[in-house]
Write a protein that holds these residues in place. Structure first.
Motif, PDB file in Angstrom:
ATOM      1  N   ARG A  27      72.021 -21.084  -1.635  1.00 51.53           N
ATOM      2  CA  ARG A  27      71.382 -22.062  -0.751  1.00 51.53           C
ATOM      3  C   ARG A  27      71.540 -21.645   0.697  1.00 51.53           C
ATOM      4  NH1 ARG A  27      74.212 -27.068  -1.271  1.00 51.53           N
ATOM      5  NH2 ARG A  27      75.540 -26.187   0.309  1.00 51.53           N
ATOM      6  N   GLY A  30      69.356 -18.779   1.381  1.00 58.06           N
ATOM      7  CA  GLY A  30      67.942 -18.976   1.084  1.00 58.06           C
ATOM      8  C   GLY A  30      67.453 -18.151  -0.099  1.00 58.06           C
ATOM      9  N   THR A  60      68.217 -25.753  -2.235  1.00 60.77           N
ATOM     10  CA  THR A  60      67.781 -24.380  -1.943  1.00 60.77           C
ATOM     11  C   THR A  60      66.258 -24.321  -1.878  1.00 60.77           C
ATOM     12  OG1 THR A  60      69.733 -23.489  -3.055  1.00 60.77           O
ATOM     13  CG2 THR A  60      67.878 -21.976  -2.728  1.00 60.77           C
ATOM     14  N   LYS A  63      65.096 -25.789   1.369  1.00 63.16           N
ATOM     15  CA  LYS A  63      65.318 -24.851   2.481  1.00 63.16           C
ATOM     16  C   LYS A  63      64.291 -23.720   2.477  1.00 63.16           C
ATOM     17  CE  LYS A  63      68.765 -21.852   4.524  1.00 63.16           C
ATOM     18  NZ  LYS A  63      70.140 -21.410   4.555  1.00 63.16           N
ATOM     19  N   THR A  64      63.884 -23.281   1.296  1.00 63.25           N
ATOM     20  CA  THR A  64      62.966 -22.143   1.188  1.00 63.25           C
ATOM     21  C   THR A  64      61.514 -22.568   0.974  1.00 63.25           C
ATOM     22  OG1 THR A  64      63.460 -21.943  -1.176  1.00 63.25           O
ATOM     23  CG2 THR A  64      64.766 -20.594   0.348  1.00 63.25           C
TER      24      THR A  64
END
Length: 156
Positions: A27, A30, A60, A63-64
């Motif tokens: 996480r 990324g 994760t 975030k991505t």
């Protein structure tokens, strides 16, 4: 990941806590594809992911910017009989909001409440930011009022 490889080389099977720590590293870095590979390894080891496992992976994906993967993981989590928590839902809502899927983010908030999980300041702040992005100031203000009623202080 070096320690993980060394454990495998020494035929030491990681436990779920070890896998969750690796997922947290994914996480932070990324690495969403690697987190999916780790989940498959968890399963191959005969372990069952828990709410921390799935919440970390969904975070994760947030975030991505992989909202569809996040939704798939959420469905998988439910199919495993796991109960999502506020972190799970906040990550899902954020992933959807970042992807411009404001309506789906609000649907997820409704599902959150239907499952007995109380929205917190992060939930509201994420939804208000989504409203701001779509110039829906009336809805943003309504959310702010709802926060006040729930005695939640807005983020500065």
């Amino acid at each position: 990941f070096r320690l993980h490889k060394e454990m495998k080389a020494c035929e030491i099977q990681p436990d779920l806590v070890s896998f969750n720590a690796l997922l947290s590293v994914c996480r932070t870095a990324g690495l969403w594809k690697e987190s999916l590979e780790l989940l498959e390894e968890v399963k191959r080891c005969g372990l069952r992911g828990d709410v921390i496992t799935y919440s970390t992976m969904i975070s994760t994906c947030d975030k991505t910017r992989k909202p569809d993967v996040a939704l798939h993981l959420y469905e998988e989590m439910l199919a495993c009989g796991l109960t999502p928590n506020v972190i799970t839902f906040n990550s899902l809502i954020s992933a959807l909001a970042r992807a411009g899927r404001r309506e789906r983010a609000f649907e997820m908030r409704a599902e959150m409440e239907a499952r007995g999980v109380e929205p917190n300041v992060v939930t509201f702040s994420t939804l208000i930011a989504a409203c701001r992005h779509h110039n829906n100031w009336v809805l943003a203000f309504e959310l702010l009022l709802e926060m006040t009623v729930k005695r939640l202080a807005p983020d500065p």
